[in-house]
Motif scaffolding. Structure first.
Motif, PDB file in Angstrom:
ATOM      1  N   GLY A  50     -23.782  76.141   4.361  1.00 44.05           N
ATOM      2  CA  GLY A  50     -24.610  76.939   3.467  1.00 44.05           C
ATOM      3  C   GLY A  50     -24.669  76.368   2.058  1.00 44.05           C
ATOM      4  N   VAL A  51     -23.511  75.962   1.559  1.00 45.99           N
ATOM      5  CA  VAL A  51     -23.457  75.377   0.210  1.00 45.99           C
ATOM      6  C   VAL A  51     -24.343  74.131   0.154  1.00 45.99           C
ATOM      7  CG1 VAL A  51     -21.944  74.134  -1.399  1.00 45.99           C
ATOM      8  CG2 VAL A  51     -21.166  76.267  -0.383  1.00 45.99           C
ATOM      9  N   ALA A  52     -24.187  73.279   1.159  1.00 44.28           N
ATOM     10  CA  ALA A  52     -24.950  72.029   1.176  1.00 44.28           C
ATOM     11  C   ALA A  52     -26.451  72.295   1.251  1.00 44.28           C
ATOM     12  CB  ALA A  52     -24.500  71.170   2.358  1.00 44.28           C
ATOM     13  N   LEU A  53     -26.845  73.252   2.096  1.00 40.96           N
ATOM     14  CA  LEU A  53     -28.263  73.591   2.200  1.00 40.96           C
ATOM     15  C   LEU A  53     -28.783  74.143   0.881  1.00 40.96           C
ATOM     16  CD1 LEU A  53     -28.739  75.262   5.710  1.00 40.96           C
ATOM     17  CD2 LEU A  53     -29.786  73.149   4.871  1.00 40.96           C
ATOM     18  N   GLY A  54     -27.963  74.945   0.223  1.00 37.34           N
ATOM     19  CA  GLY A  54     -28.333  75.497  -1.077  1.00 37.34           C
ATOM     20  C   GLY A  54     -28.607  74.399  -2.082  1.00 37.34           C
ATOM     21  N   VAL A  55     -27.720  73.394  -2.091  1.00 36.16           N
ATOM     22  CA  VAL A  55     -27.887  72.262  -3.008  1.00 36.16           C
ATOM     23  C   VAL A  55     -29.185  71.521  -2.695  1.00 36.16           C
ATOM     24  CG1 VAL A  55     -26.928  70.019  -3.654  1.00 36.16           C
ATOM     25  CG2 VAL A  55     -25.427  72.012  -3.464  1.00 36.16           C
ATOM     26  N   LEU A  56     -29.447  71.291  -1.396  1.00 35.30           N
ATOM     27  CA  LEU A  56     -30.642  70.562  -0.973  1.00 35.30           C
ATOM     28  C   LEU A  56     -31.911  71.301  -1.366  1.00 35.30           C
ATOM     29  CD1 LEU A  56     -31.743  68.121   0.745  1.00 35.30           C
ATOM     30  CD2 LEU A  56     -31.819  69.719   2.660  1.00 35.30           C
ATOM     31  N   LEU A  57     -31.902  72.629  -1.170  1.00 39.18           N
ATOM     32  CA  LEU A  57     -33.115  73.412  -1.396  1.00 39.18           C
ATOM     33  C   LEU A  57     -33.218  73.953  -2.817  1.00 39.18           C
ATOM     34  CD1 LEU A  57     -32.994  75.454   1.951  1.00 39.18           C
ATOM     35  CD2 LEU A  57     -34.365  73.408   1.464  1.00 39.18           C
ATOM     36  N   GLY A  58     -32.184  73.661  -3.631  1.00 38.05           N
ATOM     37  CA  GLY A  58     -32.222  74.135  -5.007  1.00 38.05           C
ATOM     38  C   GLY A  58     -31.981  75.625  -5.164  1.00 38.05           C
ATOM     39  N   ASN A  60     -29.090  78.778  -5.448  1.00 43.79           N
ATOM     40  CA  ASN A  60     -27.695  78.934  -5.840  1.00 43.79           C
ATOM     41  C   ASN A  60     -26.814  78.780  -4.598  1.00 43.79           C
ATOM     42  OD1 ASN A  60     -25.122  80.318  -6.153  1.00 43.79           O
ATOM     43  ND2 ASN A  60     -25.899  81.013  -8.134  1.00 43.79           N
ATOM     44  N   PRO A  61     -25.849  77.824  -4.621  1.00 43.53           N
ATOM     45  CA  PRO A  61     -25.051  77.539  -3.424  1.00 43.53           C
ATOM     46  C   PRO A  61     -24.296  78.770  -2.910  1.00 43.53           C
ATOM     47  CG  PRO A  61     -24.671  75.870  -5.098  1.00 43.53           C
ATOM     48  CD  PRO A  61     -25.497  76.936  -5.746  1.00 43.53           C
ATOM     49  N   VAL A  62     -23.886  79.656  -3.826  1.00 38.85           N
ATOM     50  CA  VAL A  62     -23.136  80.840  -3.401  1.00 38.85           C
ATOM     51  C   VAL A  62     -24.035  81.763  -2.577  1.00 38.85           C
ATOM     52  CG1 VAL A  62     -21.869  82.871  -4.200  1.00 38.85           C
ATOM     53  CG2 VAL A  62     -21.556  80.683  -5.362  1.00 38.85           C
ATOM     54  N   VAL A  63     -25.261  81.955  -3.070  1.00 43.48           N
ATOM     55  CA  VAL A  63     -26.210  82.813  -2.345  1.00 43.48           C
ATOM     56  C   VAL A  63     -26.555  82.179  -0.996  1.00 43.48           C
ATOM     57  CG1 VAL A  63     -28.515  83.817  -2.394  1.00 43.48           C
ATOM     58  CG2 VAL A  63     -27.146  83.735  -4.493  1.00 43.48           C
ATOM     59  N   ALA A  64     -26.806  80.862  -1.015  1.00 42.81           N
ATOM     60  CA  ALA A  64     -27.148  80.162   0.229  1.00 42.81           C
ATOM     61  C   ALA A  64     -26.002  80.270   1.230  1.00 42.81           C
ATOM     62  CB  ALA A  64     -27.453  78.696  -0.062  1.00 42.81           C
ATOM     63  N   ALA A  65     -24.758  80.105   0.735  1.00 42.06           N
ATOM     64  CA  ALA A  65     -23.591  80.182   1.623  1.00 42.06           C
ATOM     65  C   ALA A  65     -23.464  81.582   2.223  1.00 42.06           C
ATOM     66  CB  ALA A  65     -22.317  79.826   0.851  1.00 42.06           C
ATOM     67  N   LEU A  66     -23.762  82.603   1.408  1.00 43.85           N
ATOM     68  CA  LEU A  66     -23.638  83.983   1.898  1.00 43.85           C
ATOM     69  C   LEU A  66     -24.603  84.236   3.056  1.00 43.85           C
ATOM     70  CD1 LEU A  66     -22.531  86.833   1.732  1.00 43.85           C
ATOM     71  CD2 LEU A  66     -24.221  87.344  -0.026  1.00 43.85           C
ATOM     72  N   VAL A  67     -25.872  83.848   2.840  1.00 45.02           N
ATOM     73  CA  VAL A  67     -26.879  84.048   3.890  1.00 45.02           C
ATOM     74  C   VAL A  67     -26.468  83.284   5.154  1.00 45.02           C
ATOM     75  CG1 VAL A  67     -29.283  83.627   4.532  1.00 45.02           C
ATOM     76  CG2 VAL A  67     -28.725  84.436   2.216  1.00 45.02           C
ATOM     77  N   PHE A  68     -26.044  82.052   4.955  1.00 45.59           N
ATOM     78  CA  PHE A  68     -25.664  81.194   6.075  1.00 45.59           C
ATOM     79  C   PHE A  68     -24.471  81.776   6.846  1.00 45.59           C
ATOM     80  CE2 PHE A  68     -24.241  77.125   7.932  1.00 45.59           C
ATOM     81  CZ  PHE A  68     -25.457  76.692   8.445  1.00 45.59           C
ATOM     82  N   LEU A 108     -28.131  63.504   2.531  1.00 44.50           N
ATOM     83  CA  LEU A 108     -29.547  63.501   2.142  1.00 44.50           C
ATOM     84  C   LEU A 108     -29.746  63.771   0.658  1.00 44.50           C
ATOM     85  CD1 LEU A 108     -31.015  65.614   5.105  1.00 44.50           C
ATOM     86  CD2 LEU A 108     -31.095  63.125   4.845  1.00 44.50           C
ATOM     87  N   THR A 109     -28.744  64.323  -0.010  1.00 41.44           N
ATOM     88  CA  THR A 109     -28.897  64.727  -1.407  1.00 41.44           C
ATOM     89  C   THR A 109     -28.037  63.880  -2.331  1.00 41.44           C
ATOM     90  OG1 THR A 109     -27.171  66.362  -1.092  1.00 41.44           O
ATOM     91  CG2 THR A 109     -29.428  67.131  -0.863  1.00 41.44           C
ATOM     92  N   LYS A 110     -28.051  62.549  -2.075  1.00 44.61           N
ATOM     93  CA  LYS A 110     -27.188  61.637  -2.842  1.00 44.61           C
ATOM     94  C   LYS A 110     -27.452  61.701  -4.333  1.00 44.61           C
ATOM     95  CE  LYS A 110     -25.879  58.094   0.473  1.00 44.61           C
ATOM     96  NZ  LYS A 110     -26.785  57.511   1.439  1.00 44.61           N
ATOM     97  N   GLY A 111     -28.680  61.991  -4.688  1.00 42.21           N
ATOM     98  CA  GLY A 111     -29.032  61.983  -6.096  1.00 42.21           C
ATOM     99  C   GLY A 111     -28.322  63.057  -6.906  1.00 42.21           C
ATOM    100  N   TYR A 112     -27.901  64.130  -6.233  1.00 44.97           N
ATOM    101  CA  TYR A 112     -27.311  65.253  -6.958  1.00 44.97           C
ATOM    102  C   TYR A 112     -25.883  64.968  -7.368  1.00 44.97           C
ATOM    103  CZ  TYR A 112     -31.228  68.190  -5.729  1.00 44.97           C
ATOM    104  OH  TYR A 112     -32.467  68.732  -5.614  1.00 44.97           O
TER     105      TYR A 112
END
Lengths: 274, 274
Positions: A50-58, A60-68, A108-112
């Motif tokens: 979830g955190v990683a997907l949050g980072v990829l999609l821009g 908030n990683p916490v919110v993305a992790a919660l949904v995931f 996939l998100t090496k730039g971040y």
């Protein structure tokens, strides 16, 4: 002591640590007594994806992790309910799969420039004011739900079959618990880290279990041990310059071992044996 | 309930009930009527479907064929009347190290009636106390369940069922693992409750004990072997049907004793519930 409390990051970390200590311990009591330790670890690892997907999609990683986490936790619950896949099997599958997804997405998100170690292992420097607010709000949600369903969660934890027979929605309450575990994982991951958060859920409750034969006392003791481990662990990690999550978990483990040694049950047995 | 009502309509009616798990037939074509106020013992060897029969009456298992009616309706469709069924599950179905006190376990009997999110009222506490008085365990209210003897613990679970003031009490192997004296005083208690007007259905594999207390015995082994008064059913023919044709019987005393030369006929049975 007082000097380090002047740092904003330390104040935030200690408040977050105390909140995490309370929430993990309260939820941990149900996890320990219901034998849900493995699903707790599974949900924690799912948060990485979830955190990683949050980072990829821009997002908030916490919110993305919660949904995931909620999707994974309830998904495992639904599969187990229909009897199609045994719970431990689906946890075993998703545990690794969500980690793998996280690793793939990070590639996939090496730039971040994201401090992923902060999420994986916990870091007191990682707690932003926004994270603290999220932790406080999620913590309040967890405690309210536990307070509202206190007797019902106790009943399904003690005797799920009888709760069902008595007309309580045992299955839906199980899903409520899965949701509470997800919330707890997500609000703890910044400080304790994804890899170790399940230990902070299980260990204080497991220690308290050794010390009492009363449910409410067990919860109170677990909270005390959880808060002590989280706050003292943070201070220790600052002084020793160690990873905060690892320090907190090892301190909690120390409390657990001390509880096992001092367990009234074990002492009774010991003196009876003399 | 008056005698005439009991004669007019049994409170439990099973008509041509069959229960199948995947390919395994647990119950085959069972017919059974239980009048109000009776004391029925359901006996049979391990794996004979006794527990399945109880759960069918309870409504947690739905038959694949036939009709079940309890208080005139399917047991899963009783709604508020569900409270009229009290259930005491198998002794080994709970974690004996669970940190909970006897009084709280008894109060749990009221949780379904109280409903989600609501707290027990003084009426609920009073009902729990009365239930403990009925089974003679008021002095144990503050004892953790782990410290109770097997016999005391079973009384706690009976009190939990009685806390809802049921008309029908279902018990599954209530005296497994307790000594003969304790088992005897437990059946004395059930007999007392039966005399107070409760309809009692107890499942047991111990025909010798229950036959002294029950007014009706149903012997099942997938199908109904026999159903009648204890004196009528303890015949060699019935026991042979239940335990295999090579069982021999020693007829002395009120209940014939049984000698079984080889046990492989018994061991081929697999009991899902034990």
């Amino acid at each position: 002591m007082s000097d380090i409390l002047q740092y904003g990051f330390m104040q935030r970390a200690l408040i977050a640590g105390a909140v995490i200590g309370v929430i993990c311990a309260v939820v941990g009591v149900y996890v320990v007594l219901r034998g849900m330790a493995f699903i707790g670890a599974g949900i924690a690892h799912a948060s990485f994806g979830g955190v990683a997907l949050g980072v990829l999609l821009g997002i908030n990683p916490v919110v993305a992790a919660l949904v995931f986490c909620l999707i994974i936790a309830w998904g495992i619950g639904i599969l187990a309910r229909k009897g199609e896949v045994r719970e431990d099997i689906s946890i075993g599958v998703f545990f690794a799969a969500t980690m793998a997804l996280g690793i793939l997405v990070i590639g996939l998100t090496k730039g971040y420039q994201v401090d992923l170690f902060g999420y994986l292992f916990g870091s007191i420097l990682a707690v932003t004011p926004q994270d603290l607010w999220i932790s406080l709000i999620l913590g309040a949600v967890v405690l309210s739900v536990v307070g509202l369903f206190f007797k019902d969660l106790l009943f399904i934890t003690f005797d799920s079959e009888m709760a069902e027979v008595a007309g309580l929605p045992a299955e839906r309450l199980h899903f409520v618990l899965l949701g509470l575990i997800s919330l707890t994982v997500v609000l703890s991951m910044k400080v304790v880290g994804i890899i170790l958060v399940s230990a902070l859920i299980i260990t204080p409750a497991a220690a308290a279990y050794q010390l009492t034969e009363d449910f409410r006392k067990m919860m109170a003791l677990a909270v005390l041990i959880g808060v002590l481990a989280a706050t003292l662990g943070l201070l220790l990690s600052y002084w020793l310059n160690t990873a905060s999550g690892a320090t907190i978990v090892l301190l909690a483990t120390f409390f657990f071992l001390a509880s096992v040694a001092l367990s009234p049950r074990r002492l009774r047995w010991f003196f009876k044996a003399r | 309930m008056s005698e005439t009502m009991a004669e007019a309509k049994p409170i439990i009616e099973l008509e041509d009930i069959s229960v199948t798990y995947q390919s395994h037939v647990a119950l085959n074509n069972i017919n059974l009527g239980v009048p109000a106020g009776s004391f029925l013992a359901v006996v049979g060897p391990n794996g004979s479907g006794k527990t399945t029969l109880l759960k069918t009456i309870l409504g947690t298992i739905r038959p694949s064929r036939g009709t079940v009616r309890v208080f005139g309706r399917p047991p899963w469709d009783l709604g508020e009347e569900r409270r009229r069924i009290g259930y005491v599950p198998q002794a080994m179905s709970v974690d004996l190290r669970f940190p909970i006190r006897a009084g709280e376990v008894v109060l749990m009997g009221r949780y379904g009636r109280i409903g989600l999110m609501r707290r027990p009222s003084s009426t609920d506490r009073e009902a729990a106390l009365q239930a403990m008085q009925r089974v003679g365990i008021t002095d144990l209210a503050n004892e953790p369940i782990g410290r109770l003897s097997g016999g005391q613990r079973q009384r706690v679970f009976v009190a939990r069922a009685l806390a809802n003031d049921p008309d029908l009490l279902l018990l599954d192997e209530p005296t497994t693992g307790v000594d003969i004296a304790t088992s005897g005083s437990f059946y004395d208690l059930l007999y007392k409750l039966h005399k107070e007007g409760l309809t009692v259905v107890v499942v047991s594999h111990d025909m010798g004990v229950v036959a002294n207390y029950a007014d009706t015995v149903a012997c099942i082994n997938q199908c109904m072997v026999v159903h009648g008064r204890p004196g009528e059913v303890a015949t060699g023919e019935v026991l042979a049907c239940m335990y295999g044709p090579r069982a021999a019987f020693l007829d002395h005393g009120p209940i014939p004793h049984m000698v079984v030369p080889e046990h492989e006929t018994l061991d081929t049975e697999k009991d899902k519930n034990e």
